[in-house]
Each structure stands twice: as C-alpha cells, then as structure tokens.
Design a protein around this motif. Structure first.
Motif, mmCIF file in Angstrom:
data_model
loop_
_atom_site.group_PDB
_atom_site.id
_atom_site.type_symbol
_atom_site.label_atom_id
_atom_site.label_comp_id
_atom_site.label_asym_id
_atom_site.label_seq_id
_atom_site.Cartn_x
_atom_site.Cartn_y
_atom_site.Cartn_z
ATOM 1 N N GLY A 126 0.800 -1.216 0.000
ATOM 2 C CA GLY A 126 0.000 0.000 0.000
ATOM 3 C C GLY A 126 0.827 1.257 0.000
ATOM 4 N N GLY A 127 2.080 1.161 0.450
ATOM 5 C CA GLY A 127 2.942 2.332 0.504
ATOM 6 C C GLY A 127 3.557 2.701 -0.834
ATOM 7 N N GLY A 128 3.385 1.849 -1.852
ATOM 8 C CA GLY A 128 3.871 2.211 -3.179
ATOM 9 C C GLY A 128 5.118 1.512 -3.624
ATOM 10 N N SER A 129 5.252 0.211 -3.386
ATOM 11 C CA SER A 129 6.435 -0.500 -3.862
ATOM 12 C C SER A 129 6.041 -1.863 -4.402
ATOM 13 C CB SER A 129 7.479 -0.671 -2.744
ATOM 14 O OG SER A 129 6.996 -1.535 -1.731
ATOM 15 N N ILE A 130 6.823 -2.318 -5.382
ATOM 16 C CA ILE A 130 6.687 -3.653 -5.954
ATOM 17 C C ILE A 130 8.022 -4.354 -5.794
ATOM 18 C CG2 ILE A 130 6.198 -4.992 -8.045
ATOM 19 C CD1 ILE A 130 4.689 -2.556 -9.121
ATOM 20 N N ARG A 131 7.966 -5.622 -5.442
ATOM 21 C CA ARG A 131 9.195 -6.402 -5.313
ATOM 22 C C ARG A 131 9.023 -7.739 -6.019
ATOM 23 N NH1 ARG A 131 12.998 -4.986 -1.030
ATOM 24 N NH2 ARG A 131 12.451 -2.909 -0.295
ATOM 25 N N ILE A 132 10.118 -8.208 -6.638
ATOM 26 C CA ILE A 132 10.162 -9.534 -7.250
ATOM 27 C C ILE A 132 11.169 -10.361 -6.454
ATOM 28 C CG2 ILE A 132 10.664 -10.861 -9.322
ATOM 29 C CD1 ILE A 132 9.871 -8.475 -10.975
ATOM 30 N N TRP A 133 10.721 -11.532 -6.006
ATOM 31 C CA TRP A 133 11.522 -12.379 -5.120
ATOM 32 C C TRP A 133 11.814 -13.722 -5.766
ATOM 33 C CZ3 TRP A 133 11.876 -10.220 0.010
ATOM 34 C CH2 TRP A 133 10.943 -9.218 0.296
ATOM 35 N N ASN A 134 12.940 -14.301 -5.349
ATOM 36 C CA ASN A 134 13.146 -15.732 -5.539
ATOM 37 C C ASN A 134 12.589 -16.392 -4.287
ATOM 38 O OD1 ASN A 134 14.155 -18.392 -5.445
ATOM 39 N ND2 ASN A 134 15.967 -17.849 -6.614
ATOM 40 N N PRO A 135 11.440 -17.077 -4.361
ATOM 41 C CA PRO A 135 10.804 -17.574 -3.142
ATOM 42 C C PRO A 135 11.600 -18.658 -2.436
ATOM 43 C CG PRO A 135 9.689 -18.442 -5.074
ATOM 44 C CD PRO A 135 10.678 -17.433 -5.570
ATOM 45 N N ARG A 136 12.472 -19.338 -3.156
ATOM 46 C CA ARG A 136 13.250 -20.413 -2.526
ATOM 47 C C ARG A 136 14.406 -19.871 -1.693
ATOM 48 N NH1 ARG A 136 11.635 -25.257 -3.791
ATOM 49 N NH2 ARG A 136 10.521 -25.694 -5.733
ATOM 50 N N THR A 137 15.020 -18.777 -2.150
ATOM 51 C CA THR A 137 16.168 -18.223 -1.423
ATOM 52 C C THR A 137 15.817 -16.994 -0.606
ATOM 53 O OG1 THR A 137 16.823 -16.797 -3.278
ATOM 54 C CG2 THR A 137 17.664 -19.057 -3.274
ATOM 55 N N GLY A 138 14.686 -16.358 -0.925
ATOM 56 C CA GLY A 138 14.312 -15.122 -0.239
ATOM 57 C C GLY A 138 15.000 -13.892 -0.794
ATOM 58 N N GLU A 139 15.740 -14.036 -1.907
ATOM 59 C CA GLU A 139 16.465 -12.904 -2.489
ATOM 60 C C GLU A 139 15.514 -11.975 -3.232
ATOM 61 O OE1 GLU A 139 20.068 -12.049 -5.725
ATOM 62 O OE2 GLU A 139 19.273 -14.079 -5.416
ATOM 63 N N VAL A 140 15.698 -10.666 -3.045
ATOM 64 C CA VAL A 140 14.943 -9.678 -3.800
ATOM 65 C C VAL A 140 15.683 -9.419 -5.103
ATOM 66 C CG1 VAL A 140 13.948 -7.374 -3.806
ATOM 67 C CG2 VAL A 140 14.133 -8.622 -1.661
ATOM 68 N N LEU A 141 15.022 -9.645 -6.231
ATOM 69 C CA LEU A 141 15.663 -9.495 -7.535
ATOM 70 C C LEU A 141 15.431 -8.119 -8.143
ATOM 71 C CD1 LEU A 141 14.715 -12.993 -8.995
ATOM 72 C CD2 LEU A 141 16.787 -12.338 -7.768
ATOM 73 N N ARG A 142 14.247 -7.539 -7.933
ATOM 74 C CA ARG A 142 13.913 -6.217 -8.443
ATOM 75 C C ARG A 142 12.975 -5.528 -7.457
ATOM 76 N NH1 ARG A 142 17.329 -7.622 -11.429
ATOM 77 N NH2 ARG A 142 17.483 -7.362 -13.703
ATOM 78 N N ARG A 143 12.974 -4.179 -7.499
ATOM 79 C CA ARG A 143 12.049 -3.436 -6.645
ATOM 80 C C ARG A 143 11.707 -2.112 -7.325
ATOM 81 N NH1 ARG A 143 14.240 0.713 -3.430
ATOM 82 N NH2 ARG A 143 16.483 0.974 -3.713
#
Length: 286
Positions: A126-143
């Motif tokens: 709701g605060g205005g951000s999008i994130r793309i994750w690798n769900p297996r490692t928990g790494e954030v790939l893009r934001r």
C-alpha cells in the motif's frame, strides 16, 4: 543485499484513471495492440493500450487471457506463500518457514512472475512499492518505489519480455519493465509433420550441449558409472542428440558376445536352479 543495492525497474508509462482500481485484465487478441482493462467498484471498466498507456476507444473482444485481483496468499514453485503485515511468509512442503522482509508498509497483493525455470514471486504494498523475489532463497531481484499498489498483472511486452501492470487506490495504472528475462514465449513443442529419422546435420545448434554431454560420458579412471536421461516430445530431437554425442566419443561401446538372450524368464530359471541345487542334500558314500 541492501535495498539500495537491489536493481530497480523501468517505469514505462502511467495512465491516470482517478478511480481506485480493484481488478486488471489483459486482452491480447491482437498481439500488436494488447489492451489493459481496469475495473472499479460500482463503475464501468476502462480500457488502455498496454504498450503506450493511451486510452483505447476501439472495440475489444474482452477475450481475457490473464486477469488478476488482489490476493494475499498463493502457491509458487511448490511453496505456500501468504502476506503477513509488511512481511511475506513462505512455507515449504516439509514445514519449513521463511519470512521475507523488505516492504515498509503492509503487503496488499501477491502474484506470480513468469521466468525461465520456476516462476518467481511478486508483491505489492500500500505504501507504493513492488518487489520480485526468488521464493526459494528469499532474495529480492527487483524493486520499485512508485505507484500505490492494490493489484498486479503480468503480460508480454512489445519486445516479448514480461511487463508488470499495477493498479491502486489512487487510480494510477502503471506499466513496468522489470528487465528480467521471462518465459512468455515458452510453450509446447509442435511436432506436426516431423519424422523419426535421425538428422545428419545439427540444425538446432546444439554443439555446446553435445560437447558437455560428451565430456561427462568420457571414461576416466576411477569414475563411477554415469547415467544420463534425455527427455522430450516425440520428434523433438532426442535420437539426433544422442547420435551426435555417440560420434564424438572416442571409446566405442562394448559389443555383446553372441549367445542366447537373457530374458526375465531365463534369469528367474537360473536363480531357481541355483537355489534348488543349494538345498539338495549331498550324496552319501556307498
């Protein structure tokens, strides 16, 4: 990796709709001009050209191939994922729990992002951000750090890459290029009209794969036996690939000596005779 080190996304365009967006859909009946549909509570939907953000005044068949509403739980890559405030909880099939942190405000929606191999996880807050994750490692790939998000949708862009459409309470319809190679063009292999004969020429440019397999199968002193399976649809080139590997192997396969074929029946008979001979009492001396 800190938030400052995470690569961002490219914001391609914004369309002001001035009414809270509750649902998105893509009509890609015309691949050259896909149309985004934005839905609202209590009002008619509005249509926008997905590639440019311009309002669409023409006719659309509304043959939606992809539609999305706000969702706070889903399954991705065999994992159970759910939003928990500003965090995301990932539960594996074995019961392991991982908590993904990074959003500064409550997660409003989750979605699947198509990628080579397994799909990735995307989330909006709701605060205005999008994130793309690798769900297996928990790494954030893009934001991203722009556009309040209530719903997320993916579609194929003009270059064939994956795009993300986001909508929120402010009525802003945003289209992002996450700059991650996707799998929008992936699909079943069409084998109509193929023959089952082994090709003599490597028309699919599989030289690198052939070299790798050849090196793996080349005999070395002390190596354990190696087994490799080649799987694919009929006519997709399995036999050709194996023939190319066979030609590069310097050690020829051992030829079997001529003799009766060992069948399941013969093997069972040999074992039965062996057991019978072991149980037979020895002859007594005369």
């Amino acid at each position: 990796m800190t938030s400052a080190e995470v690569p961002g996304m490219e914001l391609e365009h914004i369309t002001e709709l001035s009414t809270p967006i509750t649902e998105l859909a893509i009509d890609d009946g015309d691949p050259e001009k896909p149309v985004l549909w934005a839905f609202f509570d209590g009002g008619p939907p509005q249509t926008v050209l997905a590639n440019t953000g311009e309002h669409f005044a023409g006719e659309s068949t509304a043959s939606f191939q992809n539609a999305a509403r706000s969702q706070r739980s889903l399954q991705v890559a065999g994992l159970e994922v759910e939003a928990d405030g500003a965090d995301i909880i990932v539960i594996s099939s074995s019961g392991g729990v991982r908590r993904l942190t990074g959003h500064g405000t409550p997660v409003t929606t989750l979605g699947l992002f198509p990628a080579a191999g397994e799909p990735l996880l995307m989330s909006g807050s709701g605060g205005g951000s999008i994130r793309i994750w690798n769900p297996r490692t928990g790494e954030v790939l893009r934001r991203s750090q722009r556009c309040q998000v209530s719903v997320l949708l993916t579609f194929a862009g003009p270059d064939g890459g994956v795009r993300i459409a986001s909508g929120g309470r402010t009525g802003e319809l945003c289209v992002w290029n996450p700059l991650i190679p996707g799998s929008s063009k992936a699909g079943p292999v069409s084998t109509h009209g193929f023959s089952d004969r082994v090709a003599r020429t490597d028309l699919l440019d599989r030289g690198s794969l052939v070299s790798t397999l050849t090196e793996m199968l080349r005999p070395r002193h002390g190596d354990a036996p190696t087994v490799i399976t080649v799987e694919g649809a009929w006519g997709s080139g399995k036999s050709t690939l194996l023939e190319l590997v066979k030609r590069r192997l310097s050690t020829k396969p051992t030829k079997l000596l001529p003799g009766p074929r060992l069948t399941l029946f013969r093997a069972d008979l040999m074992l039965w005779r062996s057991e019978l001979k072991a149980l037979k009492p020895p002859k007594r001396p005369q």
